[in-house]
Design an enzyme around this catalytic site. Sequence first.
Site, short mmCIF file in Angstrom:
data_model
loop_
_atom_site.label_atom_id
_atom_site.label_comp_id
_atom_site.label_asym_id
_atom_site.label_seq_id
_atom_site.Cartn_x
_atom_site.Cartn_y
_atom_site.Cartn_z
N SER A 138 0.86 -1.19 0.00
CA SER A 138 0.00 0.00 0.00
C SER A 138 0.89 1.23 0.00
O SER A 138 2.03 1.19 0.48
CB SER A 138 -0.90 0.02 1.24
OG SER A 138 -1.58 1.26 1.36
N TYR A 151 -2.25 -0.80 10.78
CA TYR A 151 -2.43 -1.17 9.37
C TYR A 151 -1.24 -0.73 8.53
O TYR A 151 -0.67 -1.52 7.75
CB TYR A 151 -3.70 -0.56 8.81
CG TYR A 151 -3.80 -0.69 7.31
CD1 TYR A 151 -4.07 -1.92 6.72
CD2 TYR A 151 -3.58 0.41 6.47
CE1 TYR A 151 -4.12 -2.05 5.33
CE2 TYR A 151 -3.63 0.28 5.09
CZ TYR A 151 -3.89 -0.95 4.53
OH TYR A 151 -3.93 -1.08 3.16
#
Length: 263
Positions: A138, A151
């Site tokens: 990501s 995360y």
Amino acid sequence: MEDNLALVTGASSGIGLQLAKELANRGYDLVISSAGERLSAAAEEMRSNGHQVVEVNADLATRKGVDQLWAQVQSLGRPVDIACINAGVGVGGLFSETDLDAELNMVELNCVGTVQLAKLVVRHMKELNAGKILFTASIAGEMVAPREAVYAATKAFVLSFAHSLRYELKETGITVTALQPGPTDTDFFHRAGMDDTEVGQKGKSESEPKDVARQGINALLAGKDHVYAASFKTKLEGALANVMPGTLKAAMHEKMAKPSSEK
């Protein structure tokens, strides 16, 4: 190419579903995996277009689930040409307030399950001296990410792992590519409890999952080390990530991830 086999995890929706569809459209047979009810519908959709699809409903946040998936792959007796290790979840909110069990499950899926499956895939591909691996990381893996602290840390782990593994395998016939999407129009933010945030309401409209998947598979097949996908904003943020001060990155992320009720 109809004899080639691709493995895609997290394939019941979002980016994973589109990765599977992209590979199916390029002639690959598929093994797709996810946990939940949506996997069967995704498999049937791809089979309706004439593709061979094996579905494995397994919880890849558990050792047993990863072993279950790999046993199904091995039972086919075929080489895995491509592995898209994509399964992942998010948890949003201030670390002092978020649910510990949800975050530990996220670490198990995003990190532990990724390493366990990658170990099996890499050893399989090394016997063949061939294969391509795509890890879904990501843009958050390069950000300072308040309200998504754990995360972002899991995705930084995946990104570092992918880059290091690529170097280890550079003298083999195996390539490793990291896919780094930005906010994408999937149910990720809903599942992460971030509907009432700027990124949950507006940011995800920056990229469509099919565009992220197409760019990811293009980069994978070209043997690239990574790709920022799919919007121009994500590519720009990626280019600036290593030169932007951490405090500025943190402030930008805080603005996007803060619930509108707190603004």
